[in-house]
Enzyme design. Structure first.
Site, mmCIF file in Angstrom:
data_model
loop_
_atom_site.group_PDB
_atom_site.id
_atom_site.type_symbol
_atom_site.label_atom_id
_atom_site.label_comp_id
_atom_site.label_asym_id
_atom_site.label_seq_id
_atom_site.Cartn_x
_atom_site.Cartn_y
_atom_site.Cartn_z
ATOM 1 N N ASP A 1 42.898 32.281 40.245
ATOM 2 C CA ASP A 1 41.478 32.065 39.933
ATOM 3 C C ASP A 1 40.850 31.241 41.055
ATOM 4 O O ASP A 1 41.307 30.148 41.366
ATOM 5 C CB ASP A 1 41.366 31.319 38.598
ATOM 6 C CG ASP A 1 39.961 31.409 38.023
ATOM 7 O OD1 ASP A 1 39.834 31.404 36.802
ATOM 8 O OD2 ASP A 1 38.993 31.478 38.809
ATOM 9 N N ASP B 1 36.684 36.970 41.015
ATOM 10 C CA ASP B 1 37.388 35.744 41.408
ATOM 11 C C ASP B 1 38.649 35.488 40.590
ATOM 12 O O ASP B 1 39.136 34.377 40.554
ATOM 13 C CB ASP B 1 36.446 34.545 41.299
ATOM 14 C CG ASP B 1 36.102 34.225 39.855
ATOM 15 O OD1 ASP B 1 36.196 35.137 39.018
ATOM 16 O OD2 ASP B 1 35.768 33.077 39.566
ATOM 17 N N GLU B 2 39.166 36.489 39.942
ATOM 18 C CA GLU B 2 40.234 36.242 38.986
ATOM 19 C C GLU B 2 41.144 37.451 38.841
ATOM 20 O O GLU B 2 40.658 38.565 38.694
ATOM 21 C CB GLU B 2 39.584 35.942 37.634
ATOM 22 C CG GLU B 2 40.371 35.024 36.759
ATOM 23 C CD GLU B 2 39.686 34.849 35.420
ATOM 24 O OE1 GLU B 2 38.447 34.965 35.362
ATOM 25 O OE2 GLU B 2 40.398 34.601 34.446
#
Length: 700
Positions: free
Chosen positions: A114, A211-212
């Site tokens: 993350d 983002d993950e």
DNA sequence: TGCGTGTGGTAG
DNA sequence: ATCGCTACCACACGCA
């Protein structure tokens, strides 16, 4: 882990050129102004580069006009960016080699990667002076303090500033706060670089958002342990994670990532919370129960605002307390339902049975706007729906081009085939935000928010799929009419396309989109009686158009159907648009809405056209032999194209002759099908008996 | 019981 | 004035 990340930062600092070079003012200043002043100036500079978007373009759809409004809105919307992220991720997956299937080995090691305060970190990367300031990302500027914060960096978070908060309230907490505008292209590029780094470690990447991501590194760990049999496994794993974090830092030009590690997806995700910011944390199985027990129930995935409230009313705050409740109590007494109950019952014990599904099949595509939507007239509504429909169809087709483009392995002809084999959507839905009668203007986000609304939803199961934006627009406009909402009340609209079809006979249709089991089953049920009465050899003999057949043999199934539908359309004057196919409620609503039109010849023609097209479509997909299919279709088209329906008797004659030609059995006692049979009666004497798959018979 | 529709909840 | 999207799942309810 803190020292490890510090060295990572230092080593990568000089290599930021690997990713996006920072070309703006961020790095070149050497004057004497304070970092705050420089940062504010930079923020202004970035904003001015955005044109009317960020410079006070808060105008409604009514003022701007639908086309420009829809376009501008989506370009500026952060939620649209997040929501459509998977479409862009797909383009990355498409150019990569196919992922080998995941073999689950024990012990299982899952990473949850993350990025830390992603949007803010992209804006401030590589510039320590900026990173030391409290920074948020939102549209609000220095002059206007309104605007919802999308991301706050960790400096700002120390002052209590959170995402979701208004800029004005955040500035009260933190007067030195600096707000930067969104830079969507940079986020995309940075995310792509991050993902490429992940894929270099393992092919088993499950992308969640820009983002993950989850990574299954079991094999990587097993290999590393084998290479170094005397090392402590935990140490080996943490080295892999730290190496990956350094790599991400480099390829993103200086953005930090945190990694959580656990023996399933859920546990690794919990671990990340502990790892943040800029760290690594391994949640060991032996410590899971203690760790989870201390968490609030709202920390569990699938426990959101509503479930938290229900549990709180029973005095349940922590997972430790939650564990005392039985699954049955959660499901029945708290009315969470069996599935949700099972999920949270297992989660609070660290159990996660979700399968590893790195590329789920997309089942629907939608586009909605509920900000700045203001209408005065019905024609404005229609205009808006047209542009929304165009947008959503565009995205549907783009998605198909990409995902199947890979399967076709490149050549133009093959790709064209793949696109042709995609039929479009047969479920068209409309969502409308209707302002409540006495809506409180204070409960609105700015002057152009939707405020307090009722949300209504109507759907239309079409008799055949479509990928034509005008067709979708006609359907949604029809649905809107059926809702009987005044244009002035509309605060938002959305168009959703579902039941995405691909021609099952097409060679390239292997696995991307399939009919659901139910659809397939229903289709078989509908077709069976036709198959039995369909005399193929007779139809073959009846065909005399051999030349045309030769020409037509090069066409795909769908092109045939398109040609037929095209022909059908030419035989009629402009049809009334009413959503009465396959949807009893919509039918009734439409009839109520405009009783006179509903029984009209035009309306009836439209109905017949849709039914006929459905009938031919079914025929297309049910006959495997190309030659036979084409000959039958030519017969049908010939009949249909010459037919103009003016009276009921014409309709009946048409159907009778069509059935004769095609050697269908014409039956007066229409009792063909099926469970969800619907009878549509016009003001005339004809009954069409149909279910939601389309026509199944014709009565008096 | 099985199916279709509309609504609500959730994550990112 | 400041961009409240998107996709999926689960459930209740009506119908046959």
């Amino acid at each position: 882990s803190a020292s490890a990340s510090a060295s990572a930062s230092a080593s990568a600092q000089s290599k930021t050129h690997i990713s996006t070079p920072v070309t703006d003012k961020r790095q070149r200043d050497s004057d004497s102004r304070s970092p705050e002043e420089k940062a504010k100036e930079l923020a202004e500079e970035l904003r001015s580069g955005l044109g009317p978007l960020a410079q006070g373009w808060g105008r409604s759809s009514h003022e701007v006009g639908a086309e420009k409004f829809v376009d501008t809105f989506f370009k500026a919307s952060r939620l649209h960016f997040i929501g459509t992220w998977k479409e862009r991720y797909d383009t990355l997956l498409d150019v990569m080699d196919d992922t080998p299937p995941l073999i689950e080995i024990n012990p299982r090691w899952i990473f949850h990667v993350d990025m830390d305060a992603f949007f803010a970190s992209v804006t401030t990367r590589g510039v320590p002076e900026l990173q030391r300031l409290p920074v948020v990302i939102c549209w609000g500027s220095e002059k206007s303090n309104s605007g919802e914060i999308s991301c706050a960096n960790y400096v700002a978070r120390k002052s209590g500033v959170k995402a979701g908060e208004w800029l004005s309230s955040a500035k009260e907490k933190c007067p030195t706060l600096i707000s930067f505008p969104f830079e969507f292209e940079k986020y995309t590029e940075t995310a792509m670089n991050m993902y490429k780094a992940l894929f270099r470690l393992t092919p088993h990447v499950l992308g969640l958002s820009c983002d993950e991501a989850y990574l299954d590194v079991s094999q990587v760990v097993a290999d590393a342990a084998l290479a170094n049999p005397f090392a402590d496994v935990n140490h080996v794993v943490s080295e892999i994670a730290e190496k990956l974090r350094r790599e991400i830092f480099q390829v993103t030009g200086g953005c930090t990532a945190s990694i959580g590690c656990g023996s399933n997806q859920f546990l690794s995700r919990l671990a990340t919370k502990q790892a943040k910011p800029d760290g690594y944390f391994h949640l060991e199985d032996s410590k899971v129960l203690d760790f989870i027990g201390k968490l609030n129930v709202s920390d569990l995935p699938s426990v959101g605002w509503s479930t938290t409230k229900i549990l709180k009313e029973k005095g349940i705050q922590t997972c430790f307390e939650l564990r005392k409740l039985s699954q049955k109590f959660l499901a029945q007494d708290l009315k969470l339902g069996p599935k949700t109950a099972k999920k949270i019952f297992e989660y609070c014990r660290g159990i996660d049975t979700r399968p590893w599904n790195p590329r789920p099949i997309r089942k629907s595509v939608s586009a909605q706007i509920s900000w700045g939507v203001r209408m005065k007239t019905d024609s404005e509504v229609e205009d808006f729906l047209k542009h929304l429909s165009a947008k959503v169809v565009d995205r549907m087709l783009a998605m198909f081009k990409k995902t199947s483009g890979n399967k076709a392995k490149g050549t133009a002809a093959e790709e064209a085939n793949v696109i042709r084999s995609f039929h479009g959507a047969s479920l068209v839905s409309l969502k409308v935000w209707r302002a409540k009668k006495n809506a409180n203007p204070n409960k609105r986000k700015g002057s152009l928010g939707h405020g307090q609304c009722d949300r209504l939803h109507r759907s239309l199961t079409r008799s055949f799929p479509t990928k034509d934006p005008e067709e979708v627009a006609r359907n949604t406009i029809g649905l809107f009419k059926a809702l009987k909402i005044e244009a002035e009340e509309v605060r938002g609209m959305g168009v959703i396309l579902g039941n995405l079809h691909e021609n099952k006979n097409s060679a390239s249709s292997t696995s991307v989109r399939k009919l659901s089991t139910n659809q397939a089953k229903r289709r078989r049920t509908v077709l069976e009686p036709f198959r039995n009465t369909f005399n193929l050899s007779a139809a073959l003999q009846a065909s005399t158009l051999t030349k045309d057949i030769e020409n037509l043999q090069t066409l795909s199934h769908k092109e045939m159907v398109d040609a037929i539908i095209d022909q059908l359309r030419k035989t009629k004057t402009e049809p009334e648009v009413l959503p009465f196919l396959g949807n009893k409620k919509a039918c009734e609503a439409a009839a109520f809405c405009n009783g006179e039109t509903c029984g009209s010849v035009h309306c009836f023609q439209k109905h017949m056209l849709d039914c006929t097209a459905q009938f031919l479509y079914e025929m297309c997909v049910s006959i495997d032999d190309d030659l036979v299919r084409i000959r039958c279709l030519i017969q049908a088209v010939k009949q249909i194209a010459n037919c103009i329906w003016e009276k009921d008797s014409d309709l009946n004659k048409y159907w009778q002759s069509c059935c004769d030609q095609l050697k269908f059995q014409y039956r007066e006692d229409v009792n063909v099908c099926s469970s969800s049979q619907i009878s549509y009666s016009s003001s005339r004497n004809s009954d069409i008996i149909m279910n939601s798959s389309g026509i199944v018979g014709l009565g008096k």
